[in-house]
Design an enzyme around this catalytic site. Structure first.
Site, PDB file in Angstrom:
ATOM      1  N   LYS A 147       0.846  -1.178   0.000  1.00 62.14           N
ATOM      2  CA  LYS A 147       0.000   0.000   0.000  1.00 62.14           C
ATOM      3  C   LYS A 147       0.890   1.238   0.000  1.00 62.14           C
ATOM      4  O   LYS A 147       2.044   1.114   0.408  1.00 62.14           O
ATOM      5  CB  LYS A 147      -0.944  -0.019   1.207  1.00 62.14           C
ATOM      6  CG  LYS A 147      -0.259   0.226   2.562  1.00 62.14           C
ATOM      7  CD  LYS A 147      -1.247   0.526   3.641  1.00 62.14           C
ATOM      8  CE  LYS A 147      -1.539   1.995   3.744  1.00 62.14           C
ATOM      9  NZ  LYS A 147      -0.842   2.720   4.811  1.00 62.14           N
ATOM     10  N   HIS A 177      -1.451  -4.991   5.561  1.00 60.11           N
ATOM     11  CA  HIS A 177      -0.903  -5.833   6.635  1.00 60.11           C
ATOM     12  C   HIS A 177      -1.926  -6.109   7.742  1.00 60.11           C
ATOM     13  O   HIS A 177      -1.785  -7.058   8.488  1.00 60.11           O
ATOM     14  CB  HIS A 177       0.406  -5.255   7.188  1.00 60.11           C
ATOM     15  CG  HIS A 177       0.257  -4.054   8.075  1.00 60.11           C
ATOM     16  ND1 HIS A 177       0.030  -2.799   7.585  1.00 60.11           N
ATOM     17  CD2 HIS A 177       0.293  -3.930   9.414  1.00 60.11           C
ATOM     18  CE1 HIS A 177      -0.047  -1.948   8.592  1.00 60.11           C
ATOM     19  NE2 HIS A 177       0.110  -2.599   9.722  1.00 60.11           N
ATOM     20  N   LYS A 181      -3.109  -9.805  10.501  1.00 60.26           N
ATOM     21  CA  LYS A 181      -3.117  -9.830  11.981  1.00 60.26           C
ATOM     22  C   LYS A 181      -3.988 -10.997  12.449  1.00 60.26           C
ATOM     23  O   LYS A 181      -5.087 -11.201  11.934  1.00 60.26           O
ATOM     24  CB  LYS A 181      -3.640  -8.497  12.530  1.00 60.26           C
ATOM     25  CG  LYS A 181      -2.685  -7.326  12.277  1.00 60.26           C
ATOM     26  CD  LYS A 181      -3.161  -6.055  12.944  1.00 60.26           C
ATOM     27  CE  LYS A 181      -2.364  -4.835  12.506  1.00 60.26           C
ATOM     28  NZ  LYS A 181      -1.066  -4.658  13.155  1.00 60.26           N
ATOM     29  N   HIS A 239      -7.062  -0.108   5.932  1.00 58.76           N
ATOM     30  CA  HIS A 239      -7.202  -0.905   7.151  1.00 58.76           C
ATOM     31  C   HIS A 239      -8.624  -0.889   7.733  1.00 58.76           C
ATOM     32  O   HIS A 239      -9.199  -1.929   8.027  1.00 58.76           O
ATOM     33  CB  HIS A 239      -6.236  -0.422   8.232  1.00 58.76           C
ATOM     34  CG  HIS A 239      -4.807  -0.301   7.749  1.00 58.76           C
ATOM     35  ND1 HIS A 239      -4.248  -1.180   6.866  1.00 58.76           N
ATOM     36  CD2 HIS A 239      -3.836   0.602   8.031  1.00 58.76           C
ATOM     37  CE1 HIS A 239      -2.986  -0.837   6.630  1.00 58.76           C
ATOM     38  NE2 HIS A 239      -2.721   0.251   7.319  1.00 58.76           N
TER      39      HIS A 239
HETATM   40  C1  BG6 Z   1       0.297   1.977   8.143  1.00 56.88           C
HETATM   41  C2  BG6 Z   1       0.089   3.472   8.139  1.00 56.88           C
HETATM   42  O1  BG6 Z   1      -0.310   1.384   7.029  1.00 56.88           O
HETATM   43  O2  BG6 Z   1      -0.268   1.417   9.326  1.00 56.88           O
HETATM   44  C3  BG6 Z   1       0.712   4.076   9.376  1.00 56.88           C
HETATM   45  O3  BG6 Z   1       0.687   4.021   6.997  1.00 56.88           O
HETATM   46  C4  BG6 Z   1       0.177   3.407  10.632  1.00 56.88           C
HETATM   47  O4  BG6 Z   1       0.449   5.470   9.445  1.00 56.88           O
HETATM   48  C5  BG6 Z   1       0.322   1.897  10.522  1.00 56.88           C
HETATM   49  O5  BG6 Z   1       0.928   3.903  11.723  1.00 56.88           O
HETATM   50  C6  BG6 Z   1      -0.349   1.215  11.669  1.00 56.88           C
HETATM   51  O6  BG6 Z   1      -0.037  -0.155  11.635  1.00 56.88           O
HETATM   52  P1  BG6 Z   1      -0.044  -1.016  12.968  1.00 56.88           P
HETATM   53  O7  BG6 Z   1       0.167  -2.407  12.504  1.00 56.88           O
HETATM   54  O8  BG6 Z   1       1.062  -0.484  13.818  1.00 56.88           O
HETATM   55  O9  BG6 Z   1      -1.370  -0.787  13.596  1.00 56.88           O
END
Ligand code: BG6
Length: 484
Positions: A147, A177, A181, A239
């Site tokens: 992304k 990602h 999870k 997300h």
């Molecule tokens: C990323 C964003 O995709 O996801 C970031 O670009 C964000 O800004 C991050 O901090 C959060 O990921 P996680 O896994 O730490 O919740």
């Protein structure tokens, strides 16, 4: 034989996430037995130099599980190739290197684009030109694209077109990602492997759903990217909407890529679109107060670092159920959670039941996606030694207590799925475009003629004060749970 080529090998994502995830998979004996990992980047460096660099970062990021012996065995599979992503010559040379490493075996190649998005087009075109994007008997090729996939609907469509010129959709793995999870995957298990939840998972029993992804971190070194992205592109388009699809989709007939993704797309397509006026009523936009002091942020920047949306899914299951999505940086705590607020009992028969307007206690299911991964059920109980007075209590389940140990990083699951050719947890082209179709009008409204100025909020707070009044105007309150 598997070959994994990582474009953008000298970037942070590779050293902090991809290599530690591959190392962990190797340590757990989950990687294919015969695999080459080839890093591709412009920086001149030998394979040995790259391995040494990666050993250091893997020690730091591989969940305290680093062993020099295991690393040495894994590192023997790592190679580095200095090339230019915009030059055909480099791809010819890369192909020769891969052929030497692969020998005569059946080969599965996975190309991972972990570069800046501006290189996605060139990488896919060069792979196509070099004849490296075509499957043939005994030889498969797949491509993983990080992304952000586009910055709006139009750019996502253009990127899809470019990639499709060289790769078939079945070869493309658009990564988010969050879908790797464990707790996000557990939404599907909770809903579709338990008989008690599915019958109540609809508008008859659920009053509203709140999905929150709050972070304590600020924008820091990423201002260059974040100024253009803002919270909607950074967290909502991918997300939050992905989590929403898992929470709201119909049961797929099977757990395979097509069935799962068909159902997810239907959810996105059923989200009610909004006019500019409706966006104004159904969103809150904020900026943490010190954002404009961050290096690389424009004076007077209007970029939102906090957003809240009220959406509706126009289908039988969810008709009339508001779905609140919220995400912010510089918040009081890091928490990603889904709160399912159930309707109240239809008849109140206990005289001592507290009479209040906002909010009346209803049952609640909280899926704590991170940190303190777990599930809680909130329900009313009688306070002993009282005259039928009640209080909310909860049942708690915690993943780490139950399964002792650490949860794997999401990249472990996703890399393994991509290597094994399972695209269930990757976004399809229509899915990504449907998500942009939802976000684009909101983003445009927020940006156009400053209809909405982001409201300032203090670092370490729960976001703009207006966000509380706004949700209360719909007869709902945020349920906030800061993990212990
Ligand atoms: C990323 C964003 O995709 O996801 C970031 O670009 C964000 O800004 C991050 O901090 C959060 O990921 P996680 O896994 O730490 O919740």
């Amino acid at each position: 034989m598997h070959s994994l080529v990582i474009f953008g090998a000298s970037g942070d994502l590779t050293s902090r996430k991809l290599i530690p995830a591959l190392y962990n998979l190797f340590r757990k004996n989950r990687l294919p037995k015969f695999i080459n990992v080839v890093g591709f980047s412009r920086t001149k460096m030998s394979s040995g130099d790259w391995r040494n660099k990666l050993a250091e970062t893997t020690k730091q990021f591989a969940n305290k599980s680093f062993s020099q012996d295991v690393w040495n065995q894994f590192a023997a599979r790592i190679h580095y190739f200095a090339g230019d992503i915009e030059e055909s010559e480099s791809f010819g040379q890369l192909d020769s290197l891969l052929k030497t490493l692969e020998g005569e075996d059946e080969v599965h190649r996975l190309f991972y684009l972990s570069t800046a998005p501006v290189f996605y087009r060139s990488a896919t075109e060069q792979l196509g030109k070099a004849g490296m994007s075509v499957d043939s008997p005994g030889h498969s090729c797949r491509i993983v694209i990080e992304k952000p996939f586009g910055t709006d609907l139009e750019s996502a469509q253009n990127l899809n077109e470019t990639v499709h010129r060289n790769f078939d959709e079945s070869q493309i793995y658009r990564i988010d990602h969050y879908l790797g999870k464990e707790t996000v995957n557990n939404i599907l298990i909770l809903r579709f492997a338990n008989a008690i939840f599915e019958p109540i998972w609809n508008r008859n029993y659920i009053g509203n759903i709140q999905i929150t992804a709050n972070e304590e971190v600020m924008v820091g070194r990423r201002a260059g990217y974040y100024e253009k992205a803002g919270v909607l592109r950074d967290m909502f388009q991918n997300h939050l909407l992905q989590i929403l699809t898992f929470a709201a989709m119909e049961p797929p007939a099977r757990f395979d890529a097509k069935s799962v993704r068909d159902e997810k797309v239907k959810v996105l397509q059923s989200i009610r679109s909004m006019t500019a006026d409706e966006v104004l009523q159904n969103s809150v936009c904020g900026q943490y107060r010190s954002y404009r002091d961050e290096a690389g942020v424009k004076t007077g920047s209007q970029t939102a670092t906090y957003g809240a949306l009220r959406l509706f899914i126009d289908n039988w299951r969810w008709n009339g159920v508001p779905i609140f999505l919220r995400s912010g940086k510089a918040m009081s705590c890091r928490t990603t959670q889904i709160v399912i607020n159930f309707r109240q009992p239809p008849h109140k028969m206990f005289a001592n039941d507290e009479v209040s307007t906002l909010p009346l206690p209803g049952n609640r299911l909280v899926l704590q996606l991170q940190p303190a991964e777990g599930i809680q059920v909130h329900f009313e109980t009688k306070i002993p030694d009282t005259d039928m007075q009640m209080r909310s209590s909860e049942l708690r389940f915690n993943f780490l207590d139950k399964f002792c140990g650490e949860l794997p990083d999401s990249y472990e699951r996703l890399l393994l799925d991509a290597l094994n050719g399972d695209a269930s947890l990757f976004a399809r082209s229509d899915e990504v475009e449907a998500a942009w179709r939802i976000i684009d009008p909101i983003q445009k409204c927020w940006e156009s003629s400053r209809i909405i100025d982001p409201e300032f909020y203090e670092q370490g707070s729960m976001g703009p004060a207006h966000a509380d009044r706004w949700i209360e105007s719909f007869g709902v309150r945020w349920f906030d749970l800061c993990p212990m």
